[in-house]
Design a protein around this motif. Structure first.
Motif, mmCIF file in Angstrom:
data_model
loop_
_atom_site.group_PDB
_atom_site.id
_atom_site.type_symbol
_atom_site.label_atom_id
_atom_site.label_comp_id
_atom_site.label_asym_id
_atom_site.label_seq_id
_atom_site.Cartn_x
_atom_site.Cartn_y
_atom_site.Cartn_z
ATOM 1 N N VAL A 189 -3.565 72.821 -24.411
ATOM 2 C CA VAL A 189 -4.453 71.549 -24.325
ATOM 3 C C VAL A 189 -4.585 70.506 -22.922
ATOM 4 O O VAL A 189 -3.317 70.722 -22.027
ATOM 5 C CB VAL A 189 -4.630 70.747 -25.354
ATOM 6 C CG1 VAL A 189 -5.162 71.511 -26.023
ATOM 7 C CG2 VAL A 189 -3.632 69.499 -25.453
ATOM 8 N N PRO A 190 -5.566 70.647 -21.922
ATOM 9 C CA PRO A 190 -5.462 69.410 -21.309
ATOM 10 C C PRO A 190 -4.933 68.564 -20.910
ATOM 11 O O PRO A 190 -5.112 67.754 -22.041
ATOM 12 C CB PRO A 190 -6.829 69.677 -20.629
ATOM 13 C CG PRO A 190 -7.664 70.271 -21.906
ATOM 14 C CD PRO A 190 -7.620 70.981 -22.204
ATOM 15 N N PRO A 191 -4.096 67.936 -20.038
ATOM 16 C CA PRO A 191 -3.415 66.533 -20.239
ATOM 17 C C PRO A 191 -4.946 65.467 -19.599
ATOM 18 O O PRO A 191 -5.939 66.258 -19.261
ATOM 19 C CB PRO A 191 -2.813 66.909 -18.652
ATOM 20 C CG PRO A 191 -3.229 67.486 -18.014
ATOM 21 C CD PRO A 191 -3.603 68.778 -18.503
ATOM 22 N N MET A 192 -4.400 64.458 -19.862
ATOM 23 C CA MET A 192 -5.459 63.377 -19.493
ATOM 24 C C MET A 192 -7.301 63.643 -20.348
ATOM 25 O O MET A 192 -7.768 62.959 -20.724
ATOM 26 C CB MET A 192 -5.683 63.167 -18.719
ATOM 27 C CG MET A 192 -4.462 63.207 -17.227
ATOM 28 S SD MET A 192 -3.512 61.290 -17.376
ATOM 29 C CE MET A 192 -4.393 60.470 -16.856
ATOM 30 N N GLU A 193 -7.142 64.327 -21.297
ATOM 31 C CA GLU A 193 -7.795 63.954 -22.373
ATOM 32 C C GLU A 193 -7.536 63.757 -23.515
ATOM 33 O O GLU A 193 -6.744 63.613 -23.927
ATOM 34 C CB GLU A 193 -8.705 65.723 -22.376
ATOM 35 C CG GLU A 193 -9.324 66.518 -21.181
ATOM 36 C CD GLU A 193 -9.806 66.061 -20.803
ATOM 37 O OE1 GLU A 193 -11.034 65.255 -20.713
ATOM 38 O OE2 GLU A 193 -10.512 65.615 -19.453
ATOM 39 N N GLU A 194 -8.834 64.089 -25.371
ATOM 40 C CA GLU A 194 -8.591 63.882 -26.490
ATOM 41 C C GLU A 194 -8.456 61.978 -26.407
ATOM 42 O O GLU A 194 -7.558 61.549 -26.823
ATOM 43 C CB GLU A 194 -7.915 64.762 -26.734
ATOM 44 C CG GLU A 194 -8.408 66.096 -26.811
ATOM 45 C CD GLU A 194 -7.583 66.697 -27.532
ATOM 46 O OE1 GLU A 194 -8.116 67.001 -29.020
ATOM 47 O OE2 GLU A 194 -6.580 67.920 -27.210
ATOM 48 N N LEU A 195 -9.383 60.971 -25.443
ATOM 49 C CA LEU A 195 -8.865 59.875 -25.448
ATOM 50 C C LEU A 195 -9.031 59.654 -27.207
ATOM 51 O O LEU A 195 -10.453 59.152 -27.320
ATOM 52 C CB LEU A 195 -9.770 59.355 -24.149
ATOM 53 C CG LEU A 195 -9.436 57.578 -24.138
ATOM 54 C CD1 LEU A 195 -8.077 57.523 -23.542
ATOM 55 C CD2 LEU A 195 -10.100 56.845 -23.050
ATOM 56 N N GLU A 196 -8.373 58.100 -27.332
ATOM 57 C CA GLU A 196 -8.492 57.930 -28.236
ATOM 58 C C GLU A 196 -7.784 56.325 -28.639
ATOM 59 O O GLU A 196 -7.332 55.813 -27.136
ATOM 60 C CB GLU A 196 -7.779 58.273 -29.523
ATOM 61 C CG GLU A 196 -5.484 58.161 -29.510
ATOM 62 C CD GLU A 196 -4.952 59.013 -30.498
ATOM 63 O OE1 GLU A 196 -5.778 60.242 -30.868
ATOM 64 O OE2 GLU A 196 -4.131 58.768 -30.300
ATOM 65 N N GLU A 197 -8.435 55.318 -29.265
ATOM 66 C CA GLU A 197 -8.346 54.259 -29.024
ATOM 67 C C GLU A 197 -7.411 53.356 -30.127
ATOM 68 O O GLU A 197 -8.306 53.909 -31.179
ATOM 69 C CB GLU A 197 -8.760 52.894 -28.030
ATOM 70 C CG GLU A 197 -9.559 53.290 -27.508
ATOM 71 C CD GLU A 197 -10.648 51.896 -26.624
ATOM 72 O OE1 GLU A 197 -10.782 50.789 -27.251
ATOM 73 O OE2 GLU A 197 -10.651 52.287 -25.717
ATOM 74 N N PHE A 198 -6.659 52.812 -30.430
ATOM 75 C CA PHE A 198 -5.941 52.549 -31.735
ATOM 76 C C PHE A 198 -5.397 50.613 -31.947
ATOM 77 O O PHE A 198 -5.223 50.156 -30.289
ATOM 78 C CB PHE A 198 -4.465 53.012 -32.435
ATOM 79 C CG PHE A 198 -3.649 53.258 -31.382
ATOM 80 C CD1 PHE A 198 -2.713 52.222 -31.793
ATOM 81 C CD2 PHE A 198 -2.897 54.577 -30.390
ATOM 82 C CE1 PHE A 198 -0.980 52.213 -31.580
ATOM 83 C CE2 PHE A 198 -2.515 54.051 -29.660
ATOM 84 C CZ PHE A 198 -1.310 52.843 -30.414
ATOM 85 N N SER A 199 -5.272 50.377 -33.283
ATOM 86 C CA SER A 199 -4.436 48.835 -32.918
ATOM 87 C C SER A 199 -3.344 48.164 -33.631
ATOM 88 O O SER A 199 -2.548 49.265 -34.314
ATOM 89 C CB SER A 199 -5.115 47.563 -32.697
ATOM 90 O OG SER A 199 -4.699 46.426 -32.955
ATOM 91 N N LEU A 200 -2.156 47.933 -32.940
ATOM 92 C CA LEU A 200 -0.905 47.802 -33.883
ATOM 93 C C LEU A 200 -1.053 46.052 -33.297
ATOM 94 O O LEU A 200 -0.322 45.934 -31.878
ATOM 95 C CB LEU A 200 -0.335 49.220 -33.146
ATOM 96 C CG LEU A 200 1.197 48.737 -33.334
ATOM 97 C CD1 LEU A 200 1.356 49.068 -34.925
ATOM 98 C CD2 LEU A 200 2.385 49.604 -32.718
ATOM 99 N N ASP A 201 -0.372 45.107 -34.018
ATOM 100 C CA ASP A 201 0.094 44.422 -34.031
ATOM 101 C C ASP A 201 -0.356 43.840 -33.534
ATOM 102 O O ASP A 201 -0.700 42.164 -32.775
ATOM 103 C CB ASP A 201 1.183 43.985 -33.592
ATOM 104 C CG ASP A 201 2.513 44.799 -34.218
ATOM 105 O OD1 ASP A 201 2.395 44.725 -35.415
ATOM 106 O OD2 ASP A 201 3.319 44.951 -33.845
ATOM 107 N N GLY A 202 -2.160 43.984 -33.440
ATOM 108 C CA GLY A 202 -3.263 42.831 -33.049
ATOM 109 C C GLY A 202 -3.625 43.496 -31.238
ATOM 110 O O GLY A 202 -4.460 42.840 -31.406
ATOM 111 N N VAL A 203 -3.107 44.436 -31.716
ATOM 112 C CA VAL A 203 -3.160 44.984 -29.853
ATOM 113 C C VAL A 203 -3.361 46.439 -29.415
ATOM 114 O O VAL A 203 -3.245 46.685 -30.303
ATOM 115 C CB VAL A 203 -1.579 44.467 -28.589
ATOM 116 C CG1 VAL A 203 -1.742 44.997 -27.428
ATOM 117 C CG2 VAL A 203 -0.999 43.591 -28.971
ATOM 118 N N ARG A 204 -4.882 46.319 -28.165
ATOM 119 C CA ARG A 204 -4.788 47.443 -28.754
ATOM 120 C C ARG A 204 -4.808 48.594 -27.059
ATOM 121 O O ARG A 204 -4.036 47.872 -26.129
ATOM 122 C CB ARG A 204 -6.531 46.487 -27.484
ATOM 123 C CG ARG A 204 -7.857 46.269 -29.164
ATOM 124 C CD ARG A 204 -8.075 47.585 -30.004
ATOM 125 N NE ARG A 204 -9.105 48.058 -29.795
ATOM 126 C CZ ARG A 204 -9.438 49.324 -30.612
ATOM 127 N NH1 ARG A 204 -9.078 48.780 -32.201
ATOM 128 N NH2 ARG A 204 -10.267 49.961 -30.453
#
Length: 365
Positions: A189-204
């Motif tokens: 699969v290509p690099p820099m793709e399939e961007l996602e976001e998540f939170s851990l300990d209140g930090v995005r």
């Protein structure tokens, strides 16, 4: 004491040297062609040997009779270090995330009489050990997601990033194809793709495809998992700006230019944090269950010197594997994959304890 050679006197190589020398169980020598880097190593009382790392024949002579060589060299020199280890007949360990280099090491391991253990750092490395250990808890797997990032604690520029390890390594993983399993099929699969976001300990955070982090897990879990992927963690906004540089300005075709830009614009920092997240889902009996390992690791003192989180975690990974090899806890011949290393033995090791700070999961369960 066992004689070991560390190839590469950069940030990571110097940390490995300090860590092993402080243990009292290894006689350490560091090889590099940079007088400045070697002078810093020698100032700590560690043997420093000036040598052109591209001279494989000469390097093999230096390695003759040694217990092991640990490569902390740039990724494009790592295969040569492996060939020198093969010629010298000593154990070989490296930190590379480069897929082509690892394939070359695997070929040498088929013929060698010593252990060849690639990818002994953080990712690939520790992350593979954790993922494989969690996967063993399931009767049937559905997905295995690996996420790792070395980040500044106090980002202060538009990229939300500081240089914390090899610039060449960062650029390489941002540019090369990425291995994955998608709907049960091994793919690139290509690099820099399939961007996602998540939170851990209140930090995005955000995460996106990068090359090399899976190690050999695609091969190990082929036919057993529906989805398997690795993504690098950064603060939000980083991916879009780097894609503008790499794709729109076509700097992925002029990597030396991008390296020069980054090294003259982004300061290094010792105030970093390593974020590790592994999420495995599958069936235990007739129930679909997810198990997650999450950890945030900071830097500390190594051999009397302040070291960053990425230096500590990377050096601890390869030092722990060397210890386990020396103790006979892992095979001493042929290819040794990271997922062949028992997680409980790794975390109980004096060096592996650098990772044993997570409180979200009982990894011994």
């Amino acid at each position: 004491m066992r004689d070991v050679v560390i190839v590469g006197a950069g940030k990571i190589g110097a940390t490995i040297a300090d860590m092993l020398a402080a243990s009292g169980d290894y006689r350490v020598a560091v090889v590099d062609r940079s007088p400045e880097s070697l002078a810093e190593v020698a100032a700590g009382g560690i043997a420093a040997i000036a040598h052109d790392l591209a001279d494989e024949t000469g390097l093999a002579r230096l390695l003759a009779g040694r217990h092991a060589v640990l490569s902390a060299a740039p990724y494009h020199l790592t295969a040569g270090v492996a060939r020198a280890a093969y010629a010298a007949g000593c154990h070989y360990l490296d930190l590379t995330e480069d897929v082509a280099t690892t394939r070359a090491v695997r070929e040498l391991a088929r013929q060698g009489t010593r252990a060849f253990i690639p990818q002994c750092g953080l990712a690939p490395g520790f992350i593979s050990i954790v993922a494989h250990a969690l996967a063993q808890r399931f009767d049937r797997l559905d997905s295995v997601k690996l996420r790792v990032g070395a980040l500044p604690q106090f980002p202060s520029n538009a990229l939300n990033y500081n240089l914390t390890w090899s610039t060449d390594g960062v650029i390489n993983e941002y540019c090369e194809p990425c291995e994955a399993i998608v709907d049960g099929v091994r793919r690139e699969v290509p690099p820099m793709e399939e961007l996602e976001e998540f939170s851990l300990d209140g930090v995005r955070y955000e995460a996106f495809n990068t090359s090399g982090g899976l190690g050999s897990l695609c091969e190990t879990l082929a036919g057993r998992v529906r989805q398997l992927n690795y993504r690098t963690i950064r603060y939000p906004g980083h991916c879009a700006l780097m894609k503008a540089l790499l794709v729109d300005l076509r700097l992925r075709d002029r990597r030396h230019v991008l390296k020069d830009i980054l090294e003259h614009a982004l300061p290094t920092t010792m105030q970093d944090v390593v974020v590790v997240l592994v999420a495995v889902s599958g069936w235990q009996g007739d129930r679909l269950v997810q198990t997650t390992y999450a950890n945030r690791i900071h830097g500390g003192m190594v051999g009397g010197r302040r070291r960053s989180a990425i230096q500590v975690t990377t050096a601890a990974g390869i030092a722990a594997v060397l210890d386990l090899l020396s103790e006979g806890a892992i095979p001493a011949t042929g290819l040794v994959r990271q997922e062949d290393i028992p997680l409980d033995r790794f975390l109980a090791n004096r060096f592996g304890r650098a990772y044993a700070t997570a409180d979200r999961l009982d990894l011994a369960a």
